[in-house]
Design an enzyme around this catalytic site. Structure first.
Site, mmCIF file in Angstrom:
data_model
loop_
_atom_site.group_PDB
_atom_site.id
_atom_site.type_symbol
_atom_site.label_atom_id
_atom_site.label_comp_id
_atom_site.label_asym_id
_atom_site.label_seq_id
_atom_site.Cartn_x
_atom_site.Cartn_y
_atom_site.Cartn_z
ATOM 1 N N LYS A 131 36.230 33.468 40.401
ATOM 2 C CA LYS A 131 36.130 32.861 39.071
ATOM 3 C C LYS A 131 37.227 31.822 38.813
ATOM 4 O O LYS A 131 37.125 30.710 39.302
ATOM 5 C CB LYS A 131 36.073 33.962 38.010
ATOM 6 C CG LYS A 131 34.759 34.743 38.103
ATOM 7 C CD LYS A 131 34.361 35.470 36.842
ATOM 8 C CE LYS A 131 32.891 35.899 36.910
ATOM 9 N NZ LYS A 131 32.681 37.310 37.138
ATOM 10 N N ASP B 98 38.890 44.900 42.396
ATOM 11 C CA ASP B 98 38.110 43.698 42.128
ATOM 12 C C ASP B 98 38.706 43.040 40.879
ATOM 13 O O ASP B 98 38.453 43.475 39.756
ATOM 14 C CB ASP B 98 36.639 44.062 41.918
ATOM 15 C CG ASP B 98 35.779 42.832 41.599
ATOM 16 O OD1 ASP B 98 36.356 41.755 41.327
ATOM 17 O OD2 ASP B 98 34.536 42.958 41.628
ATOM 18 N N PHE C 22 30.505 46.219 37.746
ATOM 19 C CA PHE C 22 29.825 44.966 38.086
ATOM 20 C C PHE C 22 30.631 44.264 39.167
ATOM 21 O O PHE C 22 31.768 43.864 38.953
ATOM 22 C CB PHE C 22 29.670 44.024 36.882
ATOM 23 C CG PHE C 22 28.901 42.783 37.254
ATOM 24 C CD1 PHE C 22 27.517 42.774 37.223
ATOM 25 C CD2 PHE C 22 29.561 41.650 37.702
ATOM 26 C CE1 PHE C 22 26.804 41.638 37.609
ATOM 27 C CE2 PHE C 22 28.849 40.509 38.087
ATOM 28 C CZ PHE C 22 27.464 40.513 38.036
HETATM 29 C C1 LIG Z 1 31.709 37.823 38.110
HETATM 30 C C2 LIG Z 1 32.169 39.002 38.898
HETATM 31 C C3 LIG Z 1 31.802 39.176 40.239
HETATM 32 C C4 LIG Z 1 30.817 38.268 40.935
HETATM 33 O O1 LIG Z 1 31.226 36.946 41.009
HETATM 34 P P1 LIG Z 1 30.142 35.787 41.345
HETATM 35 O O2 LIG Z 1 30.970 34.572 41.559
HETATM 36 O O3 LIG Z 1 29.220 35.687 40.176
HETATM 37 O O4 LIG Z 1 29.432 36.235 42.580
HETATM 38 C C5 LIG Z 1 32.333 40.236 40.928
HETATM 39 N N1 LIG Z 1 33.185 41.105 40.336
HETATM 40 C C6 LIG Z 1 33.557 40.974 39.049
HETATM 41 C C7 LIG Z 1 34.499 41.953 38.457
HETATM 42 C C8 LIG Z 1 33.046 39.932 38.276
HETATM 43 O O5 LIG Z 1 33.379 39.834 36.993
#
Ligand SMILES: *Cc1c(COP(=O)(O)O)cnc(C)c1O
Length: 416
Positions: free
Chosen positions: A252, A223, A138
């Site tokens: 986040k 990520d 994700f």
């Molecule tokens: C939440 C998340 C995203 C996307 O972040 P948004 O601020 O919702 O666009 C990307 N990568 C990971 C691992 C995430 O948990």
């Protein structure tokens, strides 16, 4: 449903299915609903609220900056952006940082950087660059990113998608090695998959992936939007494996729960591919975002939240592992990032989440019938005890009728 929930449902797009609670106030690890009832926030806004709700130092940074200077765009230098980027680089060991807003934008930035690096530095022929990702990933919700998702719902109805991506099984080193070609620009990976179900890869996976990437002149892009900034008990989850990625995404928690603030950080060799005008964002790195981001990083260090998450996280996982209930299929996690997978035949994680809400604990389920826990890093052991005791009761309620039918031939309705 309350009037407010009805209003949101009526005029919203329906792309979320919120739990039946209307939250009006937050402080620390607690949230309050419109009837004055208090809940413990064990979800932390998908890990965006690592500092607790409305942290006074972060709120002060936000309001002070909002009263002095707001958005100026990147057409000018500001007195806030440099210190924020310098701090982020110093903490993560990266050379340079590019500010965006949402996590998805930081990932898009990483993909653009990797592709351009492949053409300008590695020498991949035009438009042939490939990026490898992992099944169950994700990375956000843009067209490019959902295009390489392996979750059918995320893709259904949104094609066509950009080419140039291939997905390999998460945690499988041989599959990664086999997928690399001379055109491979990068391997994009979550050190622990969050939305995919709190999936922790086999020991040594990330270190071996880093070695294979280096050998093949492939960028390793981590990520850490969900796993970073102390969530797993290290500043970055990749540090558990001693891995230094070529590119790193943060988001986040970086915005302190107050604003969307994200970063793509990288080594010089990668970041240098960007020239003025190549890429940008109107609000990315604006003075308020930079002030809040810097205050968030300072707070993380000053309150020793990484070390705290390591010890309270170990405590959380010990308590979860000690839960003795046949409905639990597996407990996964690291630090204050945990998933409790339930046997599909015995209980639905969604139902358990609904009952936890009744019991005063807010959480949310994710893929693989898994309850996710990602509380603010400020949580203490007695608060963890309280939440896990509620979880134990709820799991007992969902499972006991079945068990007692089997043994005593007598069903007892839950919560009757
Ligand atoms: C939440 C998340 C995203 C996307 O972040 P948004 O601020 O919702 O666009 C990307 N990568 C990971 C691992 C995430 O948990």
């Amino acid at each position: 449903m309350s009037d407010l929930a009805n209003l949101e449902a009526r005029f919203g797009a329906g792309n979320y299915a919120p739990l039946p609670v209307t939250v009006v106030r937050g402080e620390g690890i607690y949230l309050w609903d419109d009837r004055g009832r208090r809940y413990m926030d064990m979800m932390g806004a998908y890990s965006a609220v690592s500092f607790g709700h409305c942290h006074p130092r972060l709120v002060a940074a936000l309001t002070a900056q909002a009263q002095r200077l707001d958005t100026i765009s990147r057409a000018y230098f500001s007195d806030r952006l440099g210190p924020f980027l310098a701090k982020a680089c110093a903490l993560t060991g990266m050379d340079a940082a590019l500010p965006m807003n949402s996590g998805a934008e930081a990932v898009e930035t990483a993909l653009k950087a990797a592709r351009k690096w492949a053409y300008k530095v590695k020498g991949v022929p035009a438009d042939r660059a490939e990026i490898i990702v992992a099944d169950g990933n994700f990375h956000g919700r843009t067209i490019a990113i959902t295009g390489f998702s392996t979750v059918p719902q995320y893709r259904d109805g949104f094609g066509p998608f950009p080419p140039g991506f291939r997905s390999v099984p998460f945690g499988n080193i041989a599959a990664l090695a086999a997928a690399i070609t001379p055109h491979t620009a990068a391997f994009l990976i979550e050190p622990i998959q969050g939305e995919g179900g709190i999936n922790v890869p086999p020991e040594g996976y990330l270190a071996e992936a880093a070695r294979i990437c280096r050998t093949n002149d492939v960028l390793l892009l981590c990520d850490e939007i969900q796993t970073g900034l102390g969530r797993t008990g290290k500043l970055l989850a990749c540090q558990h494996d001693g891995v230094e990625p070529d590119g790193l995404m943060l988001g986040k928690a970086l915005g302190g729960g107050l604003l969307p603030v994200s970063l793509f950080l990288a080594r010089h060799e990668v970041m240098r591919v960007f020239a003025p005008g190549d890429h940008g964002s109107t609000f990315g790195g604006n003075p308020i975002a930079a002030a809040v981001g810097l205050a968030a990083l300072d707070t993380l260090i000053d309150e020793h939240l990484v070390e705290r998450a390591a010890s309270t996280g170990a405590y959380l996982l010990r308590r979860l592992s000690a839960l003795d209930n046949p409905v639990i299929r597996e407990v996964r996690g690291r630090g204050l990032f945990a998933g409790i997978e339930l046997h599909r035949s015995m209980a639905s994680s969604g139902e358990v989440v609904g009952r936890l809400l009744q019991a005063g604990v807010l959480t949310k389920d994710t893929h693989r019938n898994t309850i996710r826990l990602a509380p603010p890093l400020t949580i203490d052991e007695s608060q963890i005890d309280w939440a896990i005791d509620r979880l134990a009761e709820v799991l007992g309620d969902v499972v006991s009728p079945v068990m007692e039918t089997a043994t005593a031939g007598e069903a007892i309705a839950p919560n009757a």
